[in-house]
Write an enzyme that holds these catalytic residues in place. Structure first.
Site, PDB file in Angstrom:
ATOM      1  N   GLU A  44       0.823  -1.220   0.000  1.00 31.06           N
ATOM      2  CA  GLU A  44       0.000   0.000   0.000  1.00 31.06           C
ATOM      3  C   GLU A  44       0.849   1.259   0.000  1.00 31.06           C
ATOM      4  OE1 GLU A  44      -3.143   0.419   2.898  1.00 31.06           O
ATOM      5  OE2 GLU A  44      -4.373  -1.064   1.889  1.00 31.06           O
TER       6      GLU A  44
ATOM      7  N   HIS B 246       7.682 -26.654   0.175  1.00 29.87           N
ATOM      8  CA  HIS B 246       6.998 -27.732  -0.538  1.00 29.87           C
ATOM      9  C   HIS B 246       5.868 -27.187  -1.393  1.00 29.87           C
ATOM     10  CE1 HIS B 246       9.193 -30.807   1.815  1.00 29.87           C
ATOM     11  NE2 HIS B 246       9.305 -29.757   2.632  1.00 29.87           N
TER      12      HIS B 246
ATOM     13  N   LYS C 169     -13.391   1.614  -2.127  1.00 22.98           N
ATOM     14  CA  LYS C 169     -14.325   1.830  -1.007  1.00 22.98           C
ATOM     15  C   LYS C 169     -15.490   2.705  -1.480  1.00 22.98           C
ATOM     16  CE  LYS C 169     -11.182   1.543   3.004  1.00 22.98           C
ATOM     17  NZ  LYS C 169     -10.640   2.258   4.168  1.00 22.98           N
TER      18      LYS C 169
HETATM   19  O1  PA5 Z   1      -3.268   1.277   5.960  1.00 20.96           O
HETATM   20  C1  PA5 Z   1      -4.330   1.780   5.645  1.00 20.96           C
HETATM   21  O2  PA5 Z   1      -4.500   2.998   5.673  1.00 20.96           O
HETATM   22  C2  PA5 Z   1      -5.497   0.923   5.241  1.00 20.96           C
HETATM   23  O3  PA5 Z   1      -5.125  -0.400   5.067  1.00 20.96           O
HETATM   24  C3  PA5 Z   1      -6.602   0.990   6.289  1.00 20.96           C
HETATM   25  O4  PA5 Z   1      -6.077   0.610   7.524  1.00 20.96           O
HETATM   26  C4  PA5 Z   1      -7.775   0.083   5.922  1.00 20.96           C
HETATM   27  O5  PA5 Z   1      -8.252   0.415   4.658  1.00 20.96           O
HETATM   28  C5  PA5 Z   1      -8.895   0.239   6.949  1.00 20.96           C
HETATM   29  O6  PA5 Z   1      -9.304   1.579   7.019  1.00 20.96           O
HETATM   30  P1  PA5 Z   1     -10.007   2.164   8.299  1.00 20.96           P
HETATM   31  O7  PA5 Z   1      -9.070   2.042   9.436  1.00 20.96           O
HETATM   32  O8  PA5 Z   1     -10.312   3.575   7.950  1.00 20.96           O
HETATM   33  O9  PA5 Z   1     -11.251   1.355   8.528  1.00 20.96           O
END
Ligand code: PA5
Length: 441
Positions: free
Chosen positions: A286, A315, A429
């Protein structure tokens, strides 16, 4: 105290000269990061200040003490991505993947995806606990406060809780940004609300109340965890480049990426580190997988992180890793001293099937297999490095996580992308929300 050793010199295929060429921009980035600590949570580098925030740990411990008065027998953490992967990583590293089966005083479950089978089973477990007179705490964690999976799962589990507890609000803890819609809702309902610092993104938030509350409630020594994280920051700021593991790792990965080694495999030779591997995968994917660079130019960059668990995955994927295209850089993670060890018993007739293992300790066998894999990688000219942890304890895990966060932020600066946003995740989202709205009309 250095509990981690890092070796790459003979096996990474990157020369010292190539590495030092990258040292200068990294040292500038580290200076900016260090200066940002003075400003607390005010800058984009807020993640670097988290381990130094002792006030939040005090606040978390106070809430933990308060909730322990309810005699909790189960904690369910409801969150996804950066909101739960850190707590899973730390808890599993220290307590193992069979934790709940060991009949602990407080069982721990995570509700992330909206998988009907999984959620059904979780509801059954929760009801069994409540019917037997147990007490279930729900910790809903969402930075934005509007993630579909998290809010839906909270609603489902809250409905169950309300059937068994008159004062259900006492059992709910909300962790979110101050003044998010979820925060306001939590305050209105009388839930305990824990704040996530605004500039600390989900995947960098394990040492905020996001990770600290569930971990402290489960008896993890968060003081030691943060000590490890701070020691990691100090090493990142003070060590010479060649001894600065976070910086060298960033430089290695960058150099290899530029040479079309675009996959990074974290190959952990410890089952306890499986959760850690998923946490690291998200952090890398990310943070670095970006369509545009900081200047707004379309670049479509990213290093693809893969998860491998030794010895199991030898494996499954080793054939590909040793024979396929040379497009992958591997970090082997090995643990010298397990918390417990077992001796292989006398094998009687079976000794003829596998000679030379009688009386050997399992940890020695595990490390021998890892050594054999390293030799095979060398023979097949597969680039790799090794992170050797002396043991798995709070300090070491805290150190490693913070080191990896610094590594990824440094890589972001080398790739010239913003490591703190995730615009394309937001895209999906938003699409889901639109589809659900249309369904309603
Ligand atoms: O690292 C990030 O920003 C994302 O992976 C969020 O943690 C994830 O999308 C969940 O979002 P939120 O904490 O707003 O529910």
């Amino acid at each position: 105290m250095n509990t981690i050793s890092f070796t790459y010199q003979e096996t990474s295929t990157v020369t010292q000269e190539q590495l030092t060429r990258i040292a200068e921009p990294l040292s500038q980035e580290l200076q900016t990061m260090q200066a940002s600590i003075e400003q607390g949570y005010a800058t984009a580098y807020a993640f670097a200040s988290v381990p130094y925030d002792t006030q939040q740990l005090i606040a978390v411990h106070t809430i933990v003490q308060e909730k322990m008065q309810l005699n909790p027998t189960m904690l369910i953490v409801i969150g996804i991505g950066g909101s739960n992967l850190g707590a899973i990583a730390v808890h599993e590293a220290l307590k193992g993947s069979l934790y709940n089966a060991s009949n602990p005083a407080i069982k721990l479950h995570f509700a992330d995806t909206v998988d009907a089978n999984y959620m059904y089973d979780l509801v059954v477990l929760m009801e069994q606990e409540l019917k037997a007179g147990g007490n279930v705490l729900l910790n809903v964690i969402s930075k934005s406060g509007t993630t579909t999976e998290t809010i839906v799962n909270f609603e489902i589990l809250l409905t169950v809780l309300e059937r068994y507890k008159k004062r259900s609000a006492d059992y709910c803890i909300v962790t979110t940004d101050r003044d998010s819609k979820l925060w306001q809702y939590g305050i209105k309902k009388g839930y305990t609300c824990l704040e996530i610092p605004a500039n600390v993104g989900g995947r960098y938030s394990v040492f905020t109340s996001v990770g600290l509350f569930p971990l402290a409630l489960m008896g993890i020594d968060c003081t030691k965890l943060l000590e490890g994280a701070r020691a990691s920051m100090e090493d990142a700021f003070n060590q010479q480049f060649m001894h600065n593991n976070a910086a060298v790792r960033a430089a290695l990965l960058y150099n290899l990426y530029k040479r079309h080694i675009t996959i990074h495999d974290l190959f952990v030779f410890s089952k306890n580190l499986a959760g850690y591997n998923y946490w690291y995968r998200q952090l890398m994917a990310e943070s670095l997988g970006k369509e545009f660079n900081k200047q707004g130019k379309k670049v479509n960059v990213g290093i693809t992180p893969t998860v491998s668990i030794g010895t199991t995955d030898l494996h499954s994927v080793a054939q590909l890793y040793l024979a396929g295209a040379i497009e992958r850089f591997t970090t082997f993670v090995v643990v010298d001293k397990p918390m417990h060890d077992l001796n292989i018993p006398p094998m009687q007739d079976l000794a003829i099937l596998i000679p030379s293992v009688e009386h050997l300790e399992l940890a020695t066998l595990m490390n021998t297999i890892n050594k054999g894999v390293q030799v095979a990688y060398k023979k097949k000219k597969r680039p790799f490095c090794v992170l050797e942890l002396s043991q798995l304890d709070e300090f070491t895990v805290g150190y490693l996580m913070q080191m990896h966060m610094v590594e990824i932020v440094l890589l972001g600066s080398l790739l010239q992308v913003n490591p703190f946003d995730q615009p394309n995740v937001e895209l999906y989202k938003e699409e889901v929300r639109t589809m659900l709205m249309k369904r309603e009309q």
